[in-house]
Every structure is written in C-alpha cells, then in structure tokens.
Design a protein around this motif. Structure first.
Motif, mmCIF file in Angstrom:
data_model
loop_
_atom_site.group_PDB
_atom_site.id
_atom_site.type_symbol
_atom_site.label_atom_id
_atom_site.label_comp_id
_atom_site.label_asym_id
_atom_site.label_seq_id
_atom_site.Cartn_x
_atom_site.Cartn_y
_atom_site.Cartn_z
ATOM 1 N N GLN A 99 48.552 56.324 6.523
ATOM 2 C CA GLN A 99 48.400 57.805 6.939
ATOM 3 C C GLN A 99 46.819 57.737 7.228
ATOM 4 O OE1 GLN A 99 51.205 58.272 8.792
ATOM 5 N NE2 GLN A 99 50.787 60.447 8.379
ATOM 6 N N ARG A 100 46.221 57.662 5.847
ATOM 7 C CA ARG A 100 44.432 57.734 5.821
ATOM 8 C C ARG A 100 43.775 56.917 6.970
ATOM 9 N NH1 ARG A 100 44.434 57.041 0.568
ATOM 10 N NH2 ARG A 100 43.816 54.939 0.615
ATOM 11 N N PHE A 101 44.110 55.667 7.173
ATOM 12 C CA PHE A 101 43.520 54.759 8.019
ATOM 13 C C PHE A 101 43.796 55.462 9.421
ATOM 14 C CE2 PHE A 101 43.713 51.130 4.689
ATOM 15 C CZ PHE A 101 42.458 51.256 4.530
ATOM 16 N N HIS B 253 39.265 66.876 4.615
ATOM 17 C CA HIS B 253 38.053 68.006 5.138
ATOM 18 C C HIS B 253 36.844 67.564 4.968
ATOM 19 C CE1 HIS B 253 36.703 71.800 5.631
ATOM 20 N NE2 HIS B 253 36.077 71.831 4.394
ATOM 21 N N THR B 254 36.532 66.840 3.714
ATOM 22 C CA THR B 254 35.544 66.201 3.645
ATOM 23 C C THR B 254 34.861 65.331 4.452
ATOM 24 O OG1 THR B 254 35.430 66.775 1.074
ATOM 25 C CG2 THR B 254 33.664 65.542 1.940
ATOM 26 N N THR B 255 35.754 64.333 4.610
ATOM 27 C CA THR B 255 35.421 63.222 5.719
ATOM 28 C C THR B 255 35.188 63.875 7.060
ATOM 29 O OG1 THR B 255 36.929 61.852 4.345
ATOM 30 C CG2 THR B 255 36.446 61.097 6.836
ATOM 31 N N GLU B 256 35.965 64.689 7.667
ATOM 32 C CA GLU B 256 35.600 65.391 8.784
ATOM 33 C C GLU B 256 34.438 66.035 8.935
ATOM 34 O OE1 GLU B 256 37.825 67.074 12.742
ATOM 35 O OE2 GLU B 256 39.014 66.672 11.108
ATOM 36 N N LEU B 257 34.116 66.663 7.920
ATOM 37 C CA LEU B 257 32.647 67.343 7.755
ATOM 38 C C LEU B 257 31.485 66.497 8.063
ATOM 39 C CD1 LEU B 257 33.366 70.037 5.190
ATOM 40 C CD2 LEU B 257 33.223 70.550 7.412
ATOM 41 N N PHE B 258 31.838 65.144 7.227
ATOM 42 C CA PHE B 258 30.895 64.125 7.259
ATOM 43 C C PHE B 258 30.549 63.585 8.688
ATOM 44 C CE2 PHE B 258 29.783 59.713 6.719
ATOM 45 C CZ PHE B 258 28.403 59.699 6.065
ATOM 46 N N MET C 131 45.594 64.784 -0.389
ATOM 47 C CA MET C 131 44.584 64.185 0.735
ATOM 48 C C MET C 131 43.805 65.149 1.428
ATOM 49 S SD MET C 131 45.406 60.655 3.032
ATOM 50 C CE MET C 131 45.451 61.163 4.778
ATOM 51 N N ASN C 132 44.243 66.568 1.291
ATOM 52 C CA ASN C 132 43.666 67.381 1.931
ATOM 53 C C ASN C 132 42.073 67.646 1.955
ATOM 54 O OD1 ASN C 132 46.044 68.177 3.367
ATOM 55 N ND2 ASN C 132 46.396 69.679 1.982
ATOM 56 N N LYS C 133 41.619 67.298 0.595
ATOM 57 C CA LYS C 133 40.297 67.698 0.299
ATOM 58 C C LYS C 133 39.390 66.451 0.857
ATOM 59 C CE LYS C 133 41.492 68.187 -3.987
ATOM 60 N NZ LYS C 133 41.485 68.114 -5.410
ATOM 61 N N VAL C 134 39.968 65.157 0.898
ATOM 62 C CA VAL C 134 39.416 64.053 1.311
ATOM 63 C C VAL C 134 39.103 64.234 2.705
ATOM 64 C CG1 VAL C 134 39.819 61.560 1.532
ATOM 65 C CG2 VAL C 134 40.097 62.470 -0.473
ATOM 66 N N ASN D 298 55.907 55.602 -6.783
ATOM 67 C CA ASN D 298 56.341 55.026 -5.686
ATOM 68 C C ASN D 298 55.215 54.364 -4.978
ATOM 69 O OD1 ASN D 298 57.611 54.345 -3.134
ATOM 70 N ND2 ASN D 298 58.890 56.359 -3.326
ATOM 71 N N THR D 299 55.450 52.951 -5.006
ATOM 72 C CA THR D 299 54.378 52.152 -4.055
ATOM 73 C C THR D 299 54.636 52.426 -2.989
ATOM 74 O OG1 THR D 299 54.733 50.454 -6.035
ATOM 75 C CG2 THR D 299 53.781 49.532 -4.132
ATOM 76 N N THR D 300 55.876 52.334 -2.286
ATOM 77 C CA THR D 300 56.152 52.625 -0.968
ATOM 78 C C THR D 300 55.245 53.998 -0.549
ATOM 79 O OG1 THR D 300 58.202 51.585 -0.979
ATOM 80 C CG2 THR D 300 57.670 53.005 0.992
ATOM 81 N N GLN D 301 55.400 55.220 -1.231
ATOM 82 C CA GLN D 301 54.772 56.380 -0.814
ATOM 83 C C GLN D 301 53.144 55.989 -0.800
ATOM 84 O OE1 GLN D 301 56.128 59.146 0.099
ATOM 85 N NE2 GLN D 301 54.279 60.186 0.250
ATOM 86 N N ARG D 302 52.771 55.287 -1.798
ATOM 87 C CA ARG D 302 51.262 55.159 -1.911
ATOM 88 C C ARG D 302 50.860 54.175 -0.729
ATOM 89 N NH1 ARG D 302 52.146 54.112 -7.630
ATOM 90 N NH2 ARG D 302 51.783 51.874 -7.047
ATOM 91 N N LEU D 303 51.536 53.269 -0.246
ATOM 92 C CA LEU D 303 51.450 52.383 0.939
ATOM 93 C C LEU D 303 51.359 53.248 2.344
ATOM 94 C CD1 LEU D 303 53.122 49.021 0.111
ATOM 95 C CD2 LEU D 303 50.511 49.692 0.022
ATOM 96 N N TRP D 304 52.109 54.161 2.286
ATOM 97 C CA TRP D 304 52.528 55.228 3.415
ATOM 98 C C TRP D 304 51.305 55.964 3.375
ATOM 99 C CZ3 TRP D 304 52.817 60.420 3.874
ATOM 100 C CH2 TRP D 304 53.151 60.913 5.402
ATOM 101 N N ASN D 305 50.827 56.695 2.246
ATOM 102 C CA ASN D 305 49.639 57.531 2.221
ATOM 103 C C ASN D 305 48.481 56.746 2.782
ATOM 104 O OD1 ASN D 305 47.401 58.609 0.602
ATOM 105 N ND2 ASN D 305 48.760 60.117 0.820
ATOM 106 N N ARG D 306 48.509 55.431 2.240
ATOM 107 C CA ARG D 306 47.025 54.542 2.925
ATOM 108 C C ARG D 306 47.016 54.355 4.154
ATOM 109 N NH1 ARG D 306 45.529 49.276 -0.592
ATOM 110 N NH2 ARG D 306 45.049 51.169 -1.826
#
Length: 71
Positions: A52-54, A6-11, A1-4, A42-50
């Motif tokens: 975190q992104r929100f 970084h790019t989101t914050e620059l935007f 998620m680091n590239k995302v 791991n579905t749980t890991q993907r949901l946790w990541n989502r």
C-alpha cells in the motif's frame, strides 16, 4: 501510516521543513489498537501495508510530476 503519508505528501508538494530553536513538542501516547497488534504479529499484514505504501508513493510521484526521490 497516516503521519507518514501526510509528511511524504507535504514533502513532495515542496513544503519546507525547518528546525526551530527553543521550541518543544509533546507526544501523548495513545492506547494500542487491534490494528497495531495485528500489524506487529502478522507478516501478511506487514507485507500488505508495504505494498500500500509503494502504491501511495507511486500515486503522489505522478500527482506532483516527480520521477525521482528528492532526498
């Protein structure tokens, strides 16, 4: 998620992005990490990541005083 992140914050900080003619970039692949394997399997890991992104998007919208998406 680091590239995302970084790019989101620059935007959100109003950086401008341009496509340059006659410019090339090379991406060198790296070894798959145990984290990426867990994320894919791991579905749980993907949901946790989502979640975190929100949370991240919410924080930068507050930081840059933005109430709506710019794109």
């Amino acid at each position: 998620m680091n590239k995302v992140i970084h790019t989101t914050e620059l935007f959100m900080a109003n950086y401008k992005f341009y496509v340059l003619p006659n410019v090339w970039i090379i991406h060198l692949p790296h070894k798959k990490s145990s984290y990426s394997q867990e994320f894919l399997q791991n579905t749980t890991q993907r949901l946790w990541n989502r979640a975190q992104r929100f949370q991240f998007v919410r924080k930068i919208m507050i930081k840059y005083n933005s109430t709506k998406a710019k794109c």
